[in-house]
Design a protein around this motif. Structure first.
Motif, PDB file in Angstrom:
ATOM      1  N   GLN A 163       0.867  -0.934  -0.142  1.00 20.03           N
ATOM      2  CA  GLN A 163       0.094  -0.076  -0.310  1.00 20.03           C
ATOM      3  C   GLN A 163       0.559   1.312  -0.213  1.00 20.03           C
ATOM      4  OE1 GLN A 163      -2.869  -1.464  -0.214  1.00 20.03           O
ATOM      5  NE2 GLN A 163      -3.863  -1.034   1.136  1.00 20.03           N
ATOM      6  N   LEU A 164       0.735   1.963  -1.161  1.00 20.16           N
ATOM      7  CA  LEU A 164       1.808   3.194  -1.284  1.00 20.16           C
ATOM      8  C   LEU A 164       0.969   4.894  -0.518  1.00 20.16           C
ATOM      9  CD1 LEU A 164       3.131   2.427  -4.768  1.00 20.16           C
ATOM     10  CD2 LEU A 164       4.079   2.483  -2.259  1.00 20.16           C
ATOM     11  N   VAL A 165       0.342   4.993  -0.748  1.00 23.32           N
ATOM     12  CA  VAL A 165      -0.106   6.886  -0.261  1.00 23.32           C
ATOM     13  C   VAL A 165      -1.438   6.925  -0.404  1.00 23.32           C
ATOM     14  CG1 VAL A 165       1.966   7.089  -1.320  1.00 23.32           C
ATOM     15  CG2 VAL A 165       0.388   7.930  -2.598  1.00 23.32           C
ATOM     16  N   ASN A 166      -2.118   7.704   0.697  1.00 22.52           N
ATOM     17  CA  ASN A 166      -3.165   7.785   0.802  1.00 22.52           C
ATOM     18  C   ASN A 166      -3.452   9.018  -0.768  1.00 22.52           C
ATOM     19  OD1 ASN A 166      -3.887   6.810   2.784  1.00 22.52           O
ATOM     20  ND2 ASN A 166      -3.134   8.471   4.706  1.00 22.52           N
ATOM     21  N   TRP A 167      -5.060   8.544  -1.742  1.00 21.04           N
ATOM     22  CA  TRP A 167      -5.077   9.223  -2.238  1.00 21.04           C
ATOM     23  C   TRP A 167      -5.794  10.963  -2.161  1.00 21.04           C
ATOM     24  CZ3 TRP A 167      -5.499   9.480  -7.896  1.00 21.04           C
ATOM     25  CH2 TRP A 167      -6.699  11.073  -7.984  1.00 21.04           C
ATOM     26  N   SER A 168      -5.239  11.607  -2.958  1.00 20.85           N
ATOM     27  CA  SER A 168      -5.296  13.344  -2.773  1.00 20.85           C
ATOM     28  C   SER A 168      -5.531  13.449  -4.153  1.00 20.85           C
ATOM     29  CB  SER A 168      -5.224  14.028  -2.020  1.00 20.85           C
ATOM     30  OG  SER A 168      -5.100  15.354  -2.137  1.00 20.85           O
ATOM     31  N   GLU A 169      -6.858  14.288  -4.376  1.00 21.55           N
ATOM     32  CA  GLU A 169      -7.392  14.857  -6.215  1.00 21.55           C
ATOM     33  C   GLU A 169      -6.025  15.857  -6.399  1.00 21.55           C
ATOM     34  OE1 GLU A 169      -7.959  14.557  -9.618  1.00 21.55           O
ATOM     35  OE2 GLU A 169      -9.299  13.065  -8.669  1.00 21.55           O
ATOM     36  N   GLN A 170      -6.586  16.837  -5.306  1.00 16.37           N
ATOM     37  CA  GLN A 170      -5.671  18.337  -5.057  1.00 16.37           C
ATOM     38  C   GLN A 170      -4.015  17.340  -5.418  1.00 16.37           C
ATOM     39  OE1 GLN A 170      -7.779  17.460  -2.399  1.00 16.37           O
ATOM     40  NE2 GLN A 170      -9.522  18.629  -3.824  1.00 16.37           N
ATOM     41  N   ASN A 171      -3.439  17.092  -5.018  1.00 14.69           N
ATOM     42  CA  ASN A 171      -2.204  16.741  -5.380  1.00 14.69           C
ATOM     43  C   ASN A 171      -1.719  15.208  -5.524  1.00 14.69           C
ATOM     44  OD1 ASN A 171      -1.353  18.945  -3.357  1.00 14.69           O
ATOM     45  ND2 ASN A 171      -2.343  17.803  -1.857  1.00 14.69           N
ATOM     46  N   LYS A 172      -2.509  15.036  -6.581  1.00 19.95           N
ATOM     47  CA  LYS A 172      -2.243  13.301  -7.445  1.00 19.95           C
ATOM     48  C   LYS A 172      -0.877  13.296  -7.496  1.00 19.95           C
ATOM     49  CE  LYS A 172      -5.396  14.638 -11.593  1.00 19.95           C
ATOM     50  NZ  LYS A 172      -6.050  14.146 -12.338  1.00 19.95           N
ATOM     51  N   TYR A 173      -0.719  13.755  -8.470  1.00 17.51           N
ATOM     52  CA  TYR A 173       0.920  14.027  -9.011  1.00 17.51           C
ATOM     53  C   TYR A 173       2.404  13.798  -8.442  1.00 17.51           C
ATOM     54  CZ  TYR A 173      -1.057  14.141 -13.344  1.00 17.51           C
ATOM     55  OH  TYR A 173      -1.890  14.435 -14.583  1.00 17.51           O
ATOM     56  N   PHE A 174       2.232  14.766  -7.241  1.00 18.22           N
ATOM     57  CA  PHE A 174       2.987  14.709  -6.352  1.00 18.22           C
ATOM     58  C   PHE A 174       3.019  13.614  -5.289  1.00 18.22           C
ATOM     59  CE2 PHE A 174       3.622  15.237  -1.341  1.00 18.22           C
ATOM     60  CZ  PHE A 174       5.250  15.458  -0.854  1.00 18.22           C
ATOM     61  N   HIS A 175       1.615  13.766  -4.966  1.00 21.37           N
ATOM     62  CA  HIS A 175       1.471  11.710  -4.083  1.00 21.37           C
ATOM     63  C   HIS A 175       1.971  10.712  -4.790  1.00 21.37           C
ATOM     64  CE1 HIS A 175      -1.304  13.466  -1.313  1.00 21.37           C
ATOM     65  NE2 HIS A 175      -0.061  13.151  -0.892  1.00 21.37           N
ATOM     66  N   TYR A 176       1.538  10.854  -6.642  1.00 23.37           N
ATOM     67  CA  TYR A 176       2.972  10.071  -7.398  1.00 23.37           C
ATOM     68  C   TYR A 176       3.803   9.575  -7.669  1.00 23.37           C
ATOM     69  CZ  TYR A 176       4.162   7.540 -12.218  1.00 23.37           C
ATOM     70  OH  TYR A 176       4.673   6.758 -12.826  1.00 23.37           O
ATOM     71  N   LEU A 177       4.871  10.985  -7.607  1.00 23.50           N
ATOM     72  CA  LEU A 177       6.046  10.946  -7.557  1.00 23.50           C
ATOM     73  C   LEU A 177       7.111  10.116  -6.021  1.00 23.50           C
ATOM     74  CD1 LEU A 177       7.254  14.191  -8.671  1.00 23.50           C
ATOM     75  CD2 LEU A 177       7.623  11.789  -9.826  1.00 23.50           C
ATOM     76  N   GLN A 178       5.937  10.318  -4.603  1.00 26.60           N
ATOM     77  CA  GLN A 178       6.289  10.197  -4.156  1.00 26.60           C
ATOM     78  C   GLN A 178       5.975   8.625  -3.426  1.00 26.60           C
ATOM     79  OE1 GLN A 178       3.456  10.909  -0.487  1.00 26.60           O
ATOM     80  NE2 GLN A 178       4.502  11.017   0.958  1.00 26.60           N
ATOM     81  N   SER A 179       4.865   8.067  -3.959  1.00 28.40           N
ATOM     82  CA  SER A 179       4.092   6.778  -4.059  1.00 28.40           C
ATOM     83  C   SER A 179       5.634   6.125  -4.995  1.00 28.40           C
ATOM     84  CB  SER A 179       3.204   6.306  -5.222  1.00 28.40           C
ATOM     85  OG  SER A 179       3.485   6.689  -6.870  1.00 28.40           O
ATOM     86  N   ILE A 180       5.803   6.539  -6.219  1.00 30.31           N
ATOM     87  CA  ILE A 180       8.099   5.773  -6.635  1.00 30.31           C
ATOM     88  C   ILE A 180       8.632   5.656  -6.094  1.00 30.31           C
ATOM     89  CG2 ILE A 180       8.831   5.942  -8.512  1.00 30.31           C
ATOM     90  CD1 ILE A 180       6.786   6.977 -10.258  1.00 30.31           C
ATOM     91  N   ARG A 181       8.754   6.725  -4.762  1.00 28.71           N
ATOM     92  CA  ARG A 181      10.240   6.864  -3.993  1.00 28.71           C
ATOM     93  C   ARG A 181       9.798   5.742  -3.300  1.00 28.71           C
ATOM     94  NH1 ARG A 181      10.522  12.451  -4.767  1.00 28.71           N
ATOM     95  NH2 ARG A 181       8.710  12.491  -3.280  1.00 28.71           N
TER      96      ARG A 181
END
Length: 387
Positions: free
Chosen positions: A69-87
């Motif tokens: 399980q990677l990161v909590n979903w957020s529509e506002q910050n989805k691309y930041f969270h995507y980069l965070q999820s890859i790390r």
């Protein structure tokens, strides 16, 4: 056979809400692969904390499938969270030997390409589940030109289309001409029971004629046209009910449309349902009003349940339904055509029964066991360097 570890990448497990048939297929595929000896790790990029997600996590645990399980979903910050999820994913994979990464969504494919830069021995695949991968407008065109037409054909080891229409689209990409051997057709699939349910009998006299659909409440599903068809349907079929199973971003909008049309009492928004089979067997006619699709498993599930199908005449649907032979096809985005089709199906109960029987002939080729074997063959060929 040396144990092969496959990392499956999906957007999320909120199936029936934010996530749809692609995630559900990945869950079923992962369970079947585990049964035949593969080690599966399923990575859920965006955590929704919904009842649907929790149910699927429990199901995967019972099948001895590890999940990340990677990161909590957020529509506002989805691309930041995507980069965070890859790390976070990269960190989770340290000291784990991964043989194959298979992605089932756009950002997952990009992540797999990045992860391969850390280990060149990993084979990477993306499965394309939808004919329309990118949003409309300039940004969508740029994404398609950069990723689908150039980067993916060059960097991925294989691209799988779940329908013939998607495969043809993949082959038309400029970069694909250099690597035609990388493109494969492997259909979406469903888990077939040993014994299929009985064909839906004609609805009892005096009981409401119930039509319905299963899917995310999203623009793609064309539900606004289905709602717009209902006033005409109700004139011809008084008491007809429309049941919609699923959640999604358009729920409030669709409920408002139903209220504006004065049909709220005849439209039932059923929300997320854990038992779709039970829902389907309660229908007299299954409707797919989608504007675009890949290969809709909801239609396959309706066929399996013994329910006749009326669907829009679009790529994907046409691979499952033959108009006038195994169901009905009507033009997409056309409320009047939907209304005429529903009324005609209601008036011809013998055809509903006949089409429901005839449609089942296709089910064996769309069983999860058949499709899993096709993926297993692809994995073996990739690892042997034959693709």
């Amino acid at each position: 056979m040396h144990e092969i570890t496959i990392l499956q990448l999906i957007k999320g497990l909120d199936i029936g809400g934010k996530n749809g048939g692609d995630s559900r297929f990945c869950v079923d595929l992962s369970k079947q692969l585990a049964k035949i000896g593969y080690k599966i790790i399923l990575c859920n990029f965006f955590v929704m904390n919904t009842s649907s997600e929790k149910g699927f996590l429990k199901d995967l645990e019972k099948s001895n499938i590890k999940t990340i399980q990677l990161v909590n979903w957020s529509e506002q910050n989805k691309y930041f969270h995507y980069l965070q999820s890859i790390r976070k994913l990269e960190g989770s994979l340290k000291n784990r030997e991964i043989n194959i990464i298979q992605s089932h969504f756009q950002l997952g494919a990009i992540a797999s390409i990045y992860l391969k830069t850390k280990n060149r021995n990993i084979k990477i695949i993306r499965t394309v589940h939808n004919i329309k991968e990118y949003e409309e407008g300039t940004i969508g065109l740029l994404k398609r030109s950069l990723f689908a037409e150039r980067i993916y054909p060059a960097k991925l080891d294989a691209e799988v289309g779940v329908s013939q229409a998607i495969v043809e689209q993949l082959r038309a990409h400029p970069g694909a001409s250099q690597h035609p051997e990388k493109i494969h057709l492997i259909h979406n699939a469903i888990d077939l029971p040993e014994k299929l349910p009985d064909i839906k009998p004609p609805h009892a006299e005096g009981q409401p004629f119930i039509i319905g659909s299963v899917g995310r409440l999203a623009e793609q599903k064309g539900y606004r046209f289905l709602l717009a068809a209902m006033p005409e349907v109700l004139k011809a079929i008084p008491g007809c009910e429309l049941h919609l199973a699923g959640e999604g971003e358009e729920k409030a909008k669709l409920m408002a449309i139903a209220a504006e049309l004065g049909i709220s009492s005849q439209v039932k928004f059923r929300g997320y349902l854990g038992n779709i089979s039970e829902f389907l067997t309660g229908l007299d006619l299954f409707i797919s009003s989608s504007l675009w699709e890949g290969l809709p498993t909801a239609i396959l599930e309706a066929i399996m349940a013994g329910v006749p199908v009326l669907a829009t005449d679009i790529a994907g649907n046409r691979e499952l339904i033959q108009h006038g032979k195994t169901g009905w096809l009507v033009p997409p985005a056309d409320a009047q055509a939907l209304a005429r089709g529903i009324i005609y199906a209601y008036q011809h109960p013998e055809l509903r029964h006949h089409f429901a029987e005839e449609a089942r002939a296709i089910l064996p080729q769309f069983s999860i066991q058949t499709v899993t074997e096709q993926y297993a063959q692809l994995y073996q060929r990739l690892l042997a360097g034959a693709v």
